[in-house]
Design an enzyme around this catalytic site. Structure first.
Site, mmCIF file in Angstrom:
data_model
loop_
_atom_site.group_PDB
_atom_site.id
_atom_site.type_symbol
_atom_site.label_atom_id
_atom_site.label_comp_id
_atom_site.label_asym_id
_atom_site.label_seq_id
_atom_site.Cartn_x
_atom_site.Cartn_y
_atom_site.Cartn_z
ATOM 1 N N ALA A 154 -8.633 -19.266 -2.675
ATOM 2 C CA ALA A 154 -7.659 -19.688 -3.670
ATOM 3 C C ALA A 154 -8.324 -20.115 -4.980
ATOM 4 O O ALA A 154 -7.731 -19.974 -6.053
ATOM 5 C CB ALA A 154 -6.781 -20.810 -3.129
ATOM 6 N N THR A 155 -9.545 -20.623 -4.921
ATOM 7 C CA THR A 155 -10.238 -20.981 -6.166
ATOM 8 C C THR A 155 -10.380 -19.755 -7.050
ATOM 9 O O THR A 155 -10.061 -19.780 -8.251
ATOM 10 C CB THR A 155 -11.628 -21.574 -5.862
ATOM 11 O OG1 THR A 155 -11.457 -22.796 -5.153
ATOM 12 C CG2 THR A 155 -12.418 -21.833 -7.134
ATOM 13 N N ASN A 198 -1.998 -30.564 -2.272
ATOM 14 C CA ASN A 198 -3.024 -30.783 -1.259
ATOM 15 C C ASN A 198 -3.339 -32.263 -1.090
ATOM 16 O O ASN A 198 -4.088 -32.642 -0.210
ATOM 17 C CB ASN A 198 -4.306 -30.022 -1.618
ATOM 18 C CG ASN A 198 -4.799 -30.353 -3.002
ATOM 19 O OD1 ASN A 198 -4.067 -30.194 -3.976
ATOM 20 N ND2 ASN A 198 -6.020 -30.841 -3.103
ATOM 21 N N GLN A 203 -1.600 -24.439 -0.026
ATOM 22 C CA GLN A 203 -1.150 -25.385 1.003
ATOM 23 C C GLN A 203 0.193 -24.994 1.603
ATOM 24 O O GLN A 203 0.736 -25.734 2.426
ATOM 25 C CB GLN A 203 -1.016 -26.798 0.399
ATOM 26 C CG GLN A 203 -2.325 -27.428 -0.006
ATOM 27 C CD GLN A 203 -3.189 -27.820 1.176
ATOM 28 O OE1 GLN A 203 -2.696 -28.050 2.284
ATOM 29 N NE2 GLN A 203 -4.486 -27.899 0.962
ATOM 30 N N SER A 214 -5.037 -18.919 0.430
ATOM 31 C CA SER A 214 -6.381 -19.183 0.945
ATOM 32 C C SER A 214 -6.396 -19.027 2.458
ATOM 33 O O SER A 214 -5.542 -19.589 3.150
ATOM 34 C CB SER A 214 -6.798 -20.606 0.567
ATOM 35 O OG SER A 214 -8.008 -20.948 1.213
ATOM 36 N N HIS A 216 -8.615 -20.182 4.753
ATOM 37 C CA HIS A 216 -9.014 -21.307 5.601
ATOM 38 C C HIS A 216 -8.048 -22.482 5.549
ATOM 39 O O HIS A 216 -8.267 -23.497 6.205
ATOM 40 C CB HIS A 216 -10.455 -21.750 5.288
ATOM 41 C CG HIS A 216 -10.618 -22.543 4.023
ATOM 42 N ND1 HIS A 216 -10.808 -23.898 4.011
ATOM 43 C CD2 HIS A 216 -10.621 -22.155 2.726
ATOM 44 C CE1 HIS A 216 -10.937 -24.315 2.762
ATOM 45 N NE2 HIS A 216 -10.830 -23.278 1.963
ATOM 46 N N CYS A 256 -11.711 -33.146 -2.957
ATOM 47 C CA CYS A 256 -12.489 -32.596 -4.064
ATOM 48 C C CYS A 256 -12.966 -33.689 -5.004
ATOM 49 O O CYS A 256 -13.939 -33.497 -5.724
ATOM 50 C CB CYS A 256 -11.668 -31.582 -4.824
ATOM 51 S SG CYS A 256 -11.098 -30.271 -3.742
HETATM 52 C C1 LIG Z 1 -7.942 -25.607 -0.907
HETATM 53 C C2 LIG Z 1 -7.144 -25.399 -2.125
HETATM 54 C C3 LIG Z 1 -7.593 -24.562 -3.147
HETATM 55 C C4 LIG Z 1 -8.939 -23.873 -3.080
HETATM 56 O O1 LIG Z 1 -8.948 -22.905 -2.051
HETATM 57 P P1 LIG Z 1 -10.317 -22.258 -1.558
HETATM 58 O O2 LIG Z 1 -9.848 -21.074 -0.736
HETATM 59 O O3 LIG Z 1 -10.987 -23.296 -0.727
HETATM 60 O O4 LIG Z 1 -11.098 -21.841 -2.732
HETATM 61 C C5 LIG Z 1 -6.798 -24.410 -4.251
HETATM 62 N N1 LIG Z 1 -5.608 -25.025 -4.349
HETATM 63 C C6 LIG Z 1 -5.127 -25.824 -3.393
HETATM 64 C C7 LIG Z 1 -3.787 -26.474 -3.549
HETATM 65 C C8 LIG Z 1 -5.885 -26.050 -2.247
HETATM 66 O O5 LIG Z 1 -5.426 -26.853 -1.299
#
Ligand SMILES: *Cc1c(COP(=O)(O)O)cnc(C)c1O
Length: 406
Positions: free
Chosen positions: A90-91, A170, A198, A218, A220, A345
Site C-alpha cells: 500500500a505504501t 489504521n 485497513q 496491502s 499483509h 509508524c
Molecule cells: C499498513 C498501511 C499502509 C502501508 O501498507 P504497506 O503494504 O505496509 O506498505 C498504508 N496505509 C494504511 C492505512 C495502512 O494501514
C-alpha cells in the site's frame, strides 16, 4: 462461569501467552493465513518462472497464476481484473496514486486534498510535491475521526486534481463516508484516491458503488504476505490517469516495471478472496470479542476513553486512552502482550500521533493512548489474559476488578 473456573481458564491461557505472546497489533500486520502459505509453496518451489517469459510453458503457467490472482483481487473489491495494478504494497500504491496523478498533470490543476488522519505514505509524498509547485490542503476531521464534509466542500475547487481519503483508519479504526466524499470531489472534477489497506476483509468494498478512481490495497493487512499490494485504477487504462514512478520492463501496463512477485501475488489473491468470502463471519466474531474486551477494561478502569467513532469503526480496532498512564511505559511492561502506541509508524518518534491530535487530543492524551488490534486468530483466552495484564498494570493505582470471561 464460576470465579474458580474463570481463574483456571486464565491460568490455562498463561503458558500459551508466555510461549509466543499475545499478538494484538493486527493493524500493523497480520499473519499469513495457513491456506495462503499452502498456496504459495508450489509457486516458490516449482512454478517459479518469470511470467514475462511467455515463450515457454513454465512462464505461461506463472502468468496464468498471476491472472487468476488478479481476478481474485478484482472480485474482492468488485472491480475488473484489468483495473488491478500489482505493487509492492500500500505504501507504493499510495505513492503511485499521489505522485503518478500529479505527474500526469491531467488537468493542469495544482491542489491536493488529503484527510488530516491519512497514513504517512499518503501525506509524505504529497508534501514532497510542494517542491514541484503543488499545494497540499488537509481536510479536518470531526472528533470521531470522520471527515468534515462541510469543510471538504469548502476546500475543494476547480484547482483540485486529487482528493485522498482512507477507507478506514489504521489508528482509530474510523470508517470514512467515501460515497459522500466522492460526490463532493467529482462535482469539482477532482480524482478520488482511497487508501483501503485497513478495509479489505473488514468492511464491504465496492469500487463501482463508491465511484473512486484509485484505491490502494496491502497483502499483509489481510492475512496475505508482505511486500505485495495493488492499486485499483478505474477504467483499466492506467496510463491515462497516472505517470509511472518505477520505470523499466513495461510490466503492469507499463505503469509498474519489475519482475512480478508471483508467490506474493498468488498469496495475496487467495487472501483477498478469503477476506471477502469470510468477511461477515470474521467481523461478527471479532466485534464480539472487541466489545467484550472494552467492557472489561472500562468496568475495571472507568476513566479510560475509547477513541474514534463508536458506530463507524472496524471490528478489530480499540484505541484507548488511559489518563495518567504513559502508553510506551505500559507497553514495555506488558512484555508478552504485543500492542502498539497510537500508531506503529510513529512509535519511537518524539512527536505524538498526528491522527490523535487531529481528532482533538492533547499531546499528553496522545502519549497515553494505546492501539489494540484484534484479528482472525485472536482467541477469547488470549484476550482474557491481555485484559487481565492491562488492568493489573494500568489500573494499579486503583483496585482492579476481577475479570468476567466472554
Ligand atoms: C499498513 C498501511 C499502509 C502501508 O501498507 P504497506 O503494504 O505496509 O506498505 C498504508 N496505509 C494504511 C492505512 C495502512 O494501514
Amino acid at each position: 462461569m464460576s470465579p474458580l473456573a474463570a481463574s483456571r481458564r486464565v491460568e490455562a491461557a498463561v503458558p500459551q501467552a508466555r510461549r509466543r505472546g499475545v499478538y494484538l497489533d493486527y493493524h500493523a500486520s497480520t499473519p499469513c493465513d495457513p491456506r495462503v502459505v499452502e498456496k504459495m509453496l508450489p509457486v516458490l518451489l516449482d512454478d517459479f518462472a518469470n511470467p514475462a517469459s511467455d515463450i515457454h510453458g513454465a512462464g505461461r503457467r506463472a502468468a496464468a497464476a498471476v491472472e487468476t490472482a488478479r481476478e481474485q483481487v478484482a472480485a474482492a473489491i468488485r472491480a475488473e481484473p484489468e483495473e488491478i495494478v500489482f505493487t509492492s504494497g500500500a505504501t507504493e500504491s499510495n505513492n503511485l496514486a499521489v505522485l503518478g496523478s500529479a505527474r500526469a498533470r491531467s488537468f493542469g490543476r495544482t491542489t491536493v486534498l488529503a484527510g488530516a488522519t491519512e497514513h504517512k505514505s499518503v501525506l509524505v509524498p504529497i508534501r514532497r510535491l510542494k517542491r514541484d509547485g503543488f499545494e497540499l490542503k488537509l481536510i479536518p476531521v470531526e472528533p470521531d475521526g470522520r471527515i468534515d464534509l462541510g469543510a471538504l466542500a469548502e476546500l475543494v475547487s476547480e484547482d483540485t486534481f486529487l482528493v485522498s481519503v482512507q477507507a478506514a483508519s489504521n489508528e482509530i479504526g474510523t470508517i470514512q463516508p467515501i460515497l459522500e466524499i466522492v460526490q463532493i470531489a467529482h462535482a469539482a472534477g477532482a480524482l478520488v484516491h482511497c487508501d483501503a489497506a485497513q478495509a479489505l476483509g473488514r468492511m464491504a468494498l465496492d469500487v463501482g458503488d463508491w465511484g473512486v478512481d484509485l484505491l490502494s490495497l496491502s497483502g499483509h493487512k489481510c492475512y496475505g504476505p508482505k511486500g505485495i499490494g495493488a492499486l485499483y485504477v478505474r477504467g483499466g487504462a492506467p496510463r491515462a490517469l497516472l505517470e509511472p514512478i518505477v520505470y523499466g520492463g513495461g510490466q503492469e501496463h507499463g505503469l509498474r516495471a519489475g519482475t512480478l512477485n508471483v508467490p506474493g501475488i498468488v498469496g495475496f489473491g487467495l487472501a483477498a478472496e478469503i477476506a471477502e468470502t469470510e468477511r461477515e463471519a470474521d467481523t461478527a466474531r471479532i466485534r464480539g470479542l472487541r466489545d467484550w474486551f472494552e467492557r472489561q477494561i472500562l468496568e475495571a478502569i472507568p476513566r479510560v476513553r475509547v477513541n474514534g467513532s463508536r458506530t463507524h469503526r472496524v471490528a478489530g480496532n480499540s484505541s484507548l486512552t488511559f489518563p495518567d498512564v504513559e502508553a510506551e511505559a505500559l507497553i514495555a511492561r506488558l512484555r508478552d502482550v504485543h500492542l502498539s502506541t497510537g500508531s506503529a509508524c510513529t512509535s519511537g518518534a518524539p512527536e505524538p500521533s498526528h491522527v490523535l491530535t487531529a481528532i482533538g487530543q492533547s499531546r499528553e492524551d496522545a502519549y497515553n493512548t494505546v492501539r489494540i488490534g484484534l484479528g482472525r486468530f485472536t482467541t477469547p483466552e488470549e484476550l482474557t489474559y491481555a485484559a487481565m495484564r492491562i488492568v493489573t498494570l494500568a489500573g494499579s493505582s486503583c483496585a482492579p476488578t476481577p475479570i468476567a470471561l466472554p
